[in-house]
Design a protein around this motif. Structure first.
Motif, short mmCIF file in Angstrom:
data_model
loop_
_atom_site.label_atom_id
_atom_site.label_comp_id
_atom_site.label_asym_id
_atom_site.label_seq_id
_atom_site.Cartn_x
_atom_site.Cartn_y
_atom_site.Cartn_z
N GLU A 154 -4.69 8.33 4.10
CA GLU A 154 -4.07 7.81 2.87
C GLU A 154 -2.74 7.14 3.23
O GLU A 154 -2.02 7.61 4.10
CB GLU A 154 -3.81 8.94 1.86
N LEU B 214 -10.89 0.23 0.87
CA LEU B 214 -10.52 -1.19 0.77
C LEU B 214 -11.32 -2.02 1.79
O LEU B 214 -11.88 -3.07 1.46
CB LEU B 214 -9.02 -1.38 1.03
N LEU C 142 -2.29 -5.14 0.47
CA LEU C 142 -3.16 -4.70 1.55
C LEU C 142 -4.53 -5.37 1.45
O LEU C 142 -5.10 -5.80 2.46
CB LEU C 142 -3.33 -3.18 1.49
N HIS C 143 -5.07 -5.46 0.21
CA HIS C 143 -6.38 -6.08 0.01
C HIS C 143 -6.37 -7.53 0.48
O HIS C 143 -7.27 -8.00 1.19
CB HIS C 143 -6.77 -5.99 -1.47
N LYS D 62 4.05 0.31 -5.00
CA LYS D 62 3.52 1.23 -4.00
C LYS D 62 2.83 2.42 -4.67
O LYS D 62 3.43 3.12 -5.48
CB LYS D 62 4.63 1.71 -3.06
N LYS E 25 -0.78 5.41 -3.95
CA LYS E 25 -1.62 6.02 -2.91
C LYS E 25 -2.86 5.15 -2.72
O LYS E 25 -3.57 4.84 -3.67
CB LYS E 25 -2.02 7.43 -3.33
N VAL E 26 -3.10 4.73 -1.46
CA VAL E 26 -4.22 3.83 -1.13
C VAL E 26 -5.05 4.45 -0.01
O VAL E 26 -4.50 5.00 0.95
CB VAL E 26 -3.70 2.44 -0.67
N ASP F 135 1.34 -1.09 -1.38
CA ASP F 135 0.87 -1.94 -2.47
C ASP F 135 -0.60 -2.30 -2.22
O ASP F 135 -0.95 -2.95 -1.23
CB ASP F 135 1.72 -3.22 -2.55
N LYS F 136 -1.47 -1.87 -3.13
CA LYS F 136 -2.91 -2.03 -2.94
C LYS F 136 -3.32 -3.50 -2.87
O LYS F 136 -4.12 -3.90 -2.02
CB LYS F 136 -3.66 -1.33 -4.09
N GLU F 137 -2.76 -4.34 -3.78
CA GLU F 137 -3.14 -5.76 -3.82
C GLU F 137 -2.72 -6.50 -2.56
O GLU F 137 -3.44 -7.35 -2.03
CB GLU F 137 -2.53 -6.44 -5.06
N PRO G 121 -7.31 3.20 2.79
CA PRO G 121 -7.68 1.94 3.46
C PRO G 121 -9.17 1.85 3.80
O PRO G 121 -9.75 0.78 3.82
CB PRO G 121 -6.81 1.91 4.71
#
Length: 617
Positions: free
Chosen positions: A510, A482, A518-519, A474, A476-477, A514-516, A479
């Motif tokens: 923000e 993305l 969410l992607h 986890k 900071k992302v 988990d960035k991957e 969205p």
């Protein structure tokens, strides 16, 4: 007692001889009505059968042992019998029964203040909790065992090793290494070489986790030397896997691959299924990182086949174990019933078969029979419940395998077939193909390659998820960024259908996620929205309260079809009337990954009214 000591001396060298002397001790004790000798004689037989892996016989002999210890009022003997009954039921996966007997033994040892026995039982209890993944409870009992052994100044290396394993299972390699090194010192202190190779392998694994590679290499080479000297092929295969992990961590991928392949060759030749599963998974991942997708898929498929084989054997063993437990309890009940019948005969003779007493005893036996029948019914019901659970697991496993075959047959076959057809057409007179036709063919090739790339990406991520290789990280992302990136990826797909995609997510938003994951989720959901939207359709992505919503004005679906989306056993090919069908892997993958990241996914839809996919944070 001389025969009992000789029997014990043969435990690690000749179990047949150990059994002969245990029976001699029983024979001598029966002649002299010596309860202590009978108790320890049957206890020895129980240990011998445990060493042979015949746990039902072990339990029966320990039950007999306990009977004689009770008759002789020998508390320590009763505790020993309860401890070994706990061990027998542990190996039959009857963990609740195992704990019941262990705590009975612990109570007796504490009453006697027999600290060595208390230490041993605490270690046994810790093993049950560790197997059930209750790590705090496992550490509590392992530490009790270790502190008592330390107080008694006896070898505590096994308890230290167990503590280290629990920390490593939780990913705390620094703490695990601390206890493994303590275990190494303890073995040297007591001149105990048993299990040293395994200990060195574990220490090497900790150093790999801590990126101290030279120390890791030093210990793995020590382990390999011991295992090869003793011709321990199981240990050597495992050592090579850890050596491969070391080289992989050092980014020496070819060296790592060589170690993994050699380990796999040994494991396969000796049918070590657990080692084969680990090897094939690691080899598949390594080939994937080296760009050899064909080899990666080959070993991934082999890993799934081995898992199927292991799962089948486990189910077979589980059913066999249930039968063993049933037969063991049945024999115990028969012994109890026989004992009651003998008592009845004695009382009848002593009281000259008084009618009144006969009626009372007859009523008692009737109640006992009803009780035994009820118990047998309860056991059968429990057995059926477990079998139903196992059948459900098998059904889900078969559905997973069918899903994989469906993907290979459908989502992979179509783009690969298109590739083959298009390239064959282009190769026949390339210079004669009109410019506009050539552009169209290239566009079709591009679409096929994009589809193939998406399917392969989903397959590989899904296979990692099935093996629990997905770790949630986890951070900071944003969205908005993305989603914009994914819209750009599928710009050609959306433009070809004149679909307008609008990203209304605020740039200030923000998330800690988990960035991957969410992607992957956004990519699959947006691609589905494009696929099932009509010509000149629209897709909007926006935030509402604690949710991000992907909404399209496509063909929609019924409530019945929505319920099929996240169930691997359902056929999703029948959903909707769009020409673009899929296997449903994308949404299944989204659900699995989002569950790991504690993000909920929800679908709202109605026929001809579009679909909303909602991610709730």
């Amino acid at each position: 007692m001389k025969h009992l000591n000789v029997s014990k001396a043969f435990y690690n060298t000749n179990l047949d001889s150990a059994e002969i002397y245990a029976n001699k001790a029983i024979e001598y004790s029966e002649k002299n009505n010596f309860y202590k000798g009978l108790g320890y004689g049957y206890s020895n037989l129980g240990i011998i059968y445990e060493y042979r892996g015949e746990y039902a016989q072990s339990i029966l002999n320990n039950e007999k042992s306990k009977e004689f210890f009770i008759k002789g009022n020998l508390t320590k003997g009763i505790a020993i019998s309860n401890q070994y009954l706990g061990i027998g039921y542990f190996y039959l996966s009857e963990y609740e029964k195992s704990l019941t007997y262990y705590f009975e033994a612990l109570k007796s040892y504490e009453k006697l203040d027999f600290k060595e026995g208390i230490a041993g039982v605490n270690n046994n209890i810790g093993a049950v909790y560790e197997y059930r993944k209750d790590f705090p409870a496992a550490l509590k009992f392992y530490n009790k065992s270790y502190l008592l052994k330390k107080e008694l100044q006896i070898n505590s290396s096994s308890s230290l090793n167990n503590i280290a394993n629990v920390y490593c299972e939780q990913g705390d390699f620094e703490k695990g290494l601390e206890y493994f090194l303590k275990s190494e010192k303890e073995k040297s202190k007591f001149n105990n070489s048993s299990g040293k190779a395994s200990l060195y392998t574990n220490i090497s694994g900790c150093y790999i986790g801590l990126s101290e590679f030279s120390k890791a290499k030093n210990y793995i080479l020590k382990a390999i030397k011991i295992d090869t000297t003793r011709n321990n092929l199981y240990g050597y295969s495992y050592d090579l896997q850890v050596y491969g992990d070391l080289e992989n961590a050092r980014n020496n991928k070819q060296l790592a691959l060589n170690k993994y392949l050699k380990a796999y060759e040994i494991a396969k030749s000796k049918d070590y299924l657990d080692l084969q599963i680990n090897c094939t998974s690691k080899i598949s991942d390594l080939y994937l990182s080296l760009g050899d997708h064909e080899k990666a898929f080959q070993f991934q498929n082999e890993s799934l086949q081995i898992k199927d084989k292991v799962h089948f054997q486990e189910n077979k063993e589980a059913i066999a174990n249930l039968n063993v437990v049933y037969e063991t309890e049945k024999k115990t009940q028969e012994i109890a019933l026989l004992s009651q019948e003998n008592k009845l005969k004695d009382v009848t003779i002593e009281r000259n078969r008084a009618v009144r007493l006969a009626l009372i005893l007859g009523s008692f036996l009737l109640l006992l029979s009803l009780f035994l029948l009820y118990n047998r019914f309860q056991l059968k019901a429990k057995t059926n419940q477990i079998l139903n659970t196992k059948n459900k697991e098998l059904k889900e496993l078969n559905a997973t395998k069918d899903k994989l075959f469906s993907i290979v047959a459908h989502d992979l076959k179509n783009p690969v077939s298109a590739f083959k057809t298009l390239t064959e057409n282009m190769s026949k007179g390339f210079d004669k193909i009109p410019q506009n036709m050539l552009l169209k063919l290239i566009s079709q090739l591009r679409d096929s390659s994009t589809q193939l790339y998406d399917v392969l990406t989903n397959l590989l991520i899904w296979s990692n998820s099935q093996r629990n290789n997905i770790k949630v990280d986890k951070i900071k992302v944003i969205p908005k960024i993305l989603v914009d990136e994914i819209i750009g990826m599928y710009q050609i797909n959306s433009s070809s259908k004149s679909i307008k995609i609008t990203n209304k997510i605020d740039t200030e938003l923000e998330l800690i996620a988990d960035k991957e994951i969410l992607h992957t989720a956004f990519r699959n959901i947006i691609m589905n929205a494009i696929k099932f939207s009509p010509e000149n359709g629209s897709i909007e992505i926006y935030k509402k309260e604690n949710s991000i919503i992907i909404e399209d004005n496509g063909i929609g679906m019924s409530e019945k079809d929505i319920n099929k989306l996240f169930d691997i056993t359902k056929d999703v090919a029948s959903i909707g009337d769009s020409a673009e069908k899929g296997t449903g892997l994308g949404l299944l993958l989204c659900k699995e990954l989002l569950d790991k990241a504690n993000i909920k996914i929800k679908v709202e839809s109605a026929l001809e009214k579009g679909t909303k996919v909602i991610l709730i944070f």
